[in-house]
Enzyme design. Structure first.
Site, PDB file in Angstrom:
ATOM      1  N   SER A 203       0.847  -1.102  -0.433  1.00  0.00           N
ATOM      2  CA  SER A 203      -0.291   0.048   0.032  1.00  0.00           C
ATOM      3  C   SER A 203       0.704   1.482   0.223  1.00  0.00           C
ATOM      4  O   SER A 203       1.727   1.923  -0.544  1.00  0.00           O
ATOM      5  CB  SER A 203      -0.978  -0.237   1.354  1.00  0.00           C
ATOM      6  OG  SER A 203      -2.004   0.951   1.093  1.00  0.00           O
ATOM      7  N   ASP A 416      -8.894  -5.533  -6.187  1.00  0.00           N
ATOM      8  CA  ASP A 416      -8.137  -4.299  -5.738  1.00  0.00           C
ATOM      9  C   ASP A 416      -8.551  -2.952  -6.548  1.00  0.00           C
ATOM     10  O   ASP A 416      -8.905  -2.266  -7.215  1.00  0.00           O
ATOM     11  CB  ASP A 416      -6.689  -3.944  -5.342  1.00  0.00           C
ATOM     12  CG  ASP A 416      -6.374  -2.693  -4.942  1.00  0.00           C
ATOM     13  OD1 ASP A 416      -7.095  -2.057  -4.254  1.00  0.00           O
ATOM     14  OD2 ASP A 416      -4.979  -3.076  -4.417  1.00  0.00           O
ATOM     15  N   HIS A 450      -7.931  -4.398  -1.714  1.00  0.00           N
ATOM     16  CA  HIS A 450      -6.515  -3.893  -1.506  1.00  0.00           C
ATOM     17  C   HIS A 450      -6.035  -4.611  -0.280  1.00  0.00           C
ATOM     18  O   HIS A 450      -5.152  -4.899  -0.011  1.00  0.00           O
ATOM     19  CB  HIS A 450      -6.623  -2.428  -0.792  1.00  0.00           C
ATOM     20  CG  HIS A 450      -5.520  -1.960  -0.631  1.00  0.00           C
ATOM     21  ND1 HIS A 450      -4.119  -1.667  -1.340  1.00  0.00           N
ATOM     22  CD2 HIS A 450      -5.298  -1.725   0.643  1.00  0.00           C
ATOM     23  CE1 HIS A 450      -3.386  -1.106  -1.114  1.00  0.00           C
ATOM     24  NE2 HIS A 450      -4.139  -0.657   0.611  1.00  0.00           N
TER      25      HIS A 450
END
Length: 469
Positions: A203, A416, A450
């Site tokens: 991330s 995601d 995600h």
């Protein structure tokens, strides 16, 4: 004049002239009225699920590195006079200090990535760090920091400004991802680590991982970029802007100066609810919650019609309510604002990097005409050039030229919606265009969105283990 019937029999609803009550709003107001700090009470709610528990770390469980020397900042002429970085370690540092992995966190994570003797609670990457695990502490010395701008031991808006003796609040300078990485390398200098075996991040941490190799290509042996990007997309900027907007609209935010009063509980809760929606996927919500309703109140008639409420009715609603409530009492609102803004500003295309006034030495791998020097259009058979590359891809390849010799693992997740697989493919294609022929790319399936990097130990962990070996 149209008059509403007193009773709608087909729906079992009875109209009333009395003022309606909203228990969810009343409960929220009650909790907010009790707040005098960010300490959290036990909050009821549907906490079951695959997410790792989120906890505020005990200050006794991490080490503080204090740098008394000024830190130059990307967007400010004046440097940060001094700063602290909180960090934790796992494994044993080799005599030559050549087995170090620097682990970069996402936006809100602390340095507590895995359990330690000082803090036996599970960390946010507990199943990935340890003997025989993907970050194998039998071989590697793992370092994880709380980022600059954070609120878990590192200097950030909630820290004391030495020039005033009060909290920085929004007097804190705007940060960049590069500033965070520079602070981490000050820590590495302090520890005597000249070169990392690998820079690993997911991330926002994936942004930092790329930035580390860009700032110090000679000091980073390998790069792992999981569910990240080299250039924040408009959609992710929009999501983070919405989060900041609802937070800053909370009257308790008070332009960032709330530390002596009640924190912006409502704004933080709503911001986290927005964020949580982007962390997972629609198919997972459907499989996990479907259209299930929350249990009826104890005083409800089990044989009567279920009357819909404007408060949470569906389990997905109660889940989001719980996630927002848990988070808003454990994280500093200003840290969320500053760090999310740094993510928005991240852009490794060449014009953007040059506009930041970063050291010219970083562009040594780029020819005068802006092309990356080492076989700038190299592509392997398994990774052919993109058929319809976006207009900014050549500029991104030029920006990533310093990573042309750095082995890189890129992981993307098809479900995601925050850092889409298109962004992962873009990083891969740009690195290939920059001449990097040691790029490994995996695109994972699954429904976790995600948050796959937190949950898919078998596939994410397996890819990391193989790449680092």
């Amino acid at each position: 004049m149209l008059r509403l019937p007193r009773l709608v029999r087909s729906r079992g609803l009875r109209y009333s002239s009395s003022i309606p009550r909203f228990p969810c709003v009343e409960a929220h107001a009650t909790r907010e009225s009790r707040l005098t700090s960010l300490a959290s009470d036990s909050i009821p709610g549907p906490s079951s699920g695959p997410e790792p528990p989120y906890a505020r770390p005990n200050p006794a469980s991490y080490t503080i590195f204090h740098s008394p020397n000024p830190l130059p900042l990307t967007y400010h002429l004046s440097p940060l006079p001094s700063f602290d970085i909180a960090y934790e370690t796992w494994g044993t540092l080799s005599p030559s200090k050549d087995n170090v992995i620097l682990l970069h966190t996402g936006l809100s994570a602390s340095s507590h990535a895995a359990s330690t003797a000082a803090n036996p609670a599970d960390g946010w990457w507990e199943k990935f760090i340890g003997p025989g695990k993907p970050l194998d502490t039998n071989n590697f010395f793992v370092i994880c920091t709380n980022v600059l701008g954070g609120c878990y031991g590192s200097t950030g808006p909630s820290s004391t400004d030495p020039s005033t003796g009060s909290h920085y609040a929004t007097r804190f300078p705007i940060l960049s991802i590069f500033d965070m990485v520079r602070a981490q390398f000050r820590l590495l200098d302090h520890l005597g680590v000249q070169k990392l075996y690998a820079s690993v991040g997911s991330s926002m941490g994936a942004m930092q991982s790329l930035a580390a190799a860009w700032l110090h290509p000679e000091r980073v042996g390998k790069v792992v970029s999981i569910s990240g990007t080299a250039r924040s997309s408009p959609s992710s900027v929009a999501m983070r802007f919405a989060q900041r907007s609802v937070l800053m609209a909370d009257p308790n935010w008070n332009n960032g100066f709330y530390y002596d009063g009640v924190p912006p509980h409502t704004g933080m809760k709503l911001a986290r609810q927005i964020a949580t929606i982007t962390y997972r996927s629609g198919p997972e919500w459907d499989a996990r919650f479907g259209r299930q309703m929350r249990p009826l109140p104890a005083d409800a008639d089990p044989n009567g019609p279920r009357v819909p409420a404007l408060c949470p009715d569906f389990l997905i609603e109660t889940y989001l309510d719980h996630q927002g409530e848990q988070f808003c009492l454990k994280y500093d609102a200003n840290s969320l604002i500053y760090i999310s803004k740094a993510m928005d500003l991240f852009d490794m295309t060449l014009p953007s990097l040059q506009a930041l006034g970063l050291p010219e030495a970083q562009f040594d791998a780029v020819d005068a005409d802006g092309r990356a020097r080492p076989h700038s259009t190299s592509h392997s058979k398994s990774h052919p050039p993109p058929t319809n590359p976006p207009a900014h891809l050549p500029a991104l390849a030029q920006g990533l030229a310093p990573l042309a010799q750095t082995p890189t693992l890129v992981l993307g997740v098809q479900s995601d919606i925050l850092f889409t697989v298109e962004q992962q493919r873009e990083v891969v294609n740009a690195l290939h265009m920059a001449g990097n022929d040691r790029v490994v790319y995996y695109e994972l399936g699954g429904v976790w969105g995600h948050d796959t990097f937190l949950l898919d130990v078998m596939n994410v962990g397996g890819a990391i283990r193989g790449f680092l070996s």
